[in-house]
Design a protein around this motif. Sequence first.
Motif, mmCIF file in Angstrom:
data_model
loop_
_atom_site.group_PDB
_atom_site.id
_atom_site.type_symbol
_atom_site.label_atom_id
_atom_site.label_comp_id
_atom_site.label_asym_id
_atom_site.label_seq_id
_atom_site.Cartn_x
_atom_site.Cartn_y
_atom_site.Cartn_z
ATOM 1 N N PHE A 171 0.845 -1.204 0.000
ATOM 2 C CA PHE A 171 0.000 0.000 0.000
ATOM 3 C C PHE A 171 0.877 1.250 0.000
ATOM 4 O O PHE A 171 0.650 2.194 -0.763
ATOM 5 N N PRO A 183 1.959 8.250 5.829
ATOM 6 C CA PRO A 183 1.931 6.863 5.353
ATOM 7 C C PRO A 183 0.803 6.678 4.350
ATOM 8 O O PRO A 183 -0.228 7.354 4.425
ATOM 9 N N GLY A 185 -1.148 3.894 3.155
ATOM 10 C CA GLY A 185 -2.283 2.965 3.153
ATOM 11 C C GLY A 185 -3.623 3.669 3.247
ATOM 12 O O GLY A 185 -4.536 3.418 2.451
ATOM 13 N N VAL A 186 -3.709 4.570 4.197
ATOM 14 C CA VAL A 186 -4.987 5.244 4.427
ATOM 15 C C VAL A 186 -5.343 6.153 3.243
ATOM 16 O O VAL A 186 -6.519 6.299 2.886
ATOM 17 N N ALA A 278 -7.103 -1.715 9.212
ATOM 18 C CA ALA A 278 -7.891 -0.473 9.195
ATOM 19 C C ALA A 278 -8.548 -0.283 7.828
ATOM 20 O O ALA A 278 -9.477 0.514 7.687
ATOM 21 N N THR A 306 -3.452 -0.928 15.060
ATOM 22 C CA THR A 306 -2.161 -0.341 14.717
ATOM 23 C C THR A 306 -1.217 -0.618 15.891
ATOM 24 O O THR A 306 -1.669 -1.054 16.955
HETATM 25 O O1 KG4 Z 1 0.604 -2.087 12.446
HETATM 26 P P1 KG4 Z 1 1.117 -0.781 11.920
HETATM 27 O O2 KG4 Z 1 0.610 0.467 12.570
HETATM 28 O O3 KG4 Z 1 2.677 -0.734 11.959
HETATM 29 C C1 KG4 Z 1 3.500 -1.788 11.534
HETATM 30 O O4 KG4 Z 1 3.771 -2.714 12.336
HETATM 31 O O5 KG4 Z 1 3.885 -1.739 10.348
HETATM 32 O O6 KG4 Z 1 0.769 -0.755 10.357
HETATM 33 C C2 KG4 Z 1 1.109 0.328 9.516
HETATM 34 C C3 KG4 Z 1 0.718 -0.019 8.111
HETATM 35 C C4 KG4 Z 1 1.224 0.991 7.081
HETATM 36 O O7 KG4 Z 1 1.801 0.295 6.005
HETATM 37 C C5 KG4 Z 1 -0.038 1.726 6.667
HETATM 38 O O8 KG4 Z 1 0.018 2.255 5.366
HETATM 39 C C6 KG4 Z 1 -1.063 0.631 6.774
HETATM 40 O O9 KG4 Z 1 -0.716 -0.055 7.966
HETATM 41 N N1 KG4 Z 1 -2.432 1.158 6.850
HETATM 42 C C7 KG4 Z 1 -3.382 0.946 5.912
HETATM 43 C C8 KG4 Z 1 -4.526 1.667 6.312
HETATM 44 N N2 KG4 Z 1 -4.240 2.295 7.495
HETATM 45 C C9 KG4 Z 1 -2.951 1.966 7.807
HETATM 46 N N3 KG4 Z 1 -3.348 0.221 4.789
HETATM 47 C C10 KG4 Z 1 -4.462 0.183 4.043
HETATM 48 N N4 KG4 Z 1 -5.601 0.860 4.349
HETATM 49 C C11 KG4 Z 1 -5.678 1.601 5.474
HETATM 50 N N5 KG4 Z 1 -6.812 2.247 5.773
#
Ligand code: KG4
Length: 344
Positions: A171, A183, A185-186, A278, A306
Amino acid sequence: MILAIETSCDDTSVSILRDDAFVLALISANQDDSHRPFGGVVPEVASRRHTENLLPLIEKALSEAQVSWKDIKGIAVTSRPGLIGSLLVGMVTAKTLSLVHGVPFVAVNHIEGHLLAALLKDAAYGPPQGFDFPYLGLAVSGGHTHLFHCEAPGKYHLLGQTVDDAAGEAFDKFAKMMGLGFPGGVAVDRGAVNGNISAYKFPRGLMHEDGLNFSFSGLKTAALRQLESMTTEEKEKHKADLCASYQEAIVDVLVEKLQRAAGTYKLKNWTVTGGVSANSRLRAKTAEAAHKRGANLALPPLRYCTDNAAMIGIAGQYKLKAGMHSPQDLSPSASSLPTDWLKP
Ligand code: KG4
Ligand code: ZN
């Protein structure tokens, strides 16, 4: 009561949990602003921010939970996997506090924390009725894409994992290529609203292969080629379709493998956790699949999905209750240890 510390990547997080996994306080300091200018997490910057943030957060968490050190019976801390410098800050702090206050500390694998997040409780959340071990756990974040059969606390059978990029990385890299910021993803999730999921044909890595591993590098390359063939105006015009089609390729594979694993291992309790959980499309499609298969799905709220210290706290609680303590000479590790997981 237990104090938990999580500093494995770029979020500094502290939590205080009651004995029954009820979260009394969870406070996190997000570092996105520090890393945004670089378009990704800078390890050296992350450890420096942890050093500045951690002790004030611990003070704040104790006061928010209205407890003092005499109430704290143990300390849980993430020891692996993660950025070494970041992990080191949390571990040195936990070890020092353990010596100063005469309470044991216990090291926790960060992914184990993600898997147990579904079992946390607070005033607004609790696991769905009947949700318990054994369950199927999909941990999807920026650093990991792991599918587990969670048999009991401390007994996690690793069924599959990514062979290249993590789902969150896929993402984030796409968001970077599209210029959507960090970041990412969102931003992709938001960008995909009103987009056509079939506008672009992106590959589903390992979707039709036997086994439960994942691969997202082919998708990333396909997206790069697609974007290289478009002008800036075209990319902007078709942003929603591009985001929706790309997102669908990731979500399709995750949901397919989750369902396949549920069938093979006959698991009726499922949880999806980690930052990527998320994602609105992943949530919707997983809920639909669970409904179709009569599964009991736990989708913890974002604060537990998260990176957060509450999930490290619950993992630590199980260990402390089992009489496990960690030695003062334990070092952090960038990766999980082979003994952390059981075979399928
Ligand atoms: O679990 P996390 O907070 O930290 C890690 O252990 O990596 O995950 C962060 C990841 C990032 O790659 C971010 O872009 C993704 O989760 N993320 C999402 C969304 N919100 C956060 N990916 C897709 N859609 C979302 N809504
Ligand atoms: Zn994580």
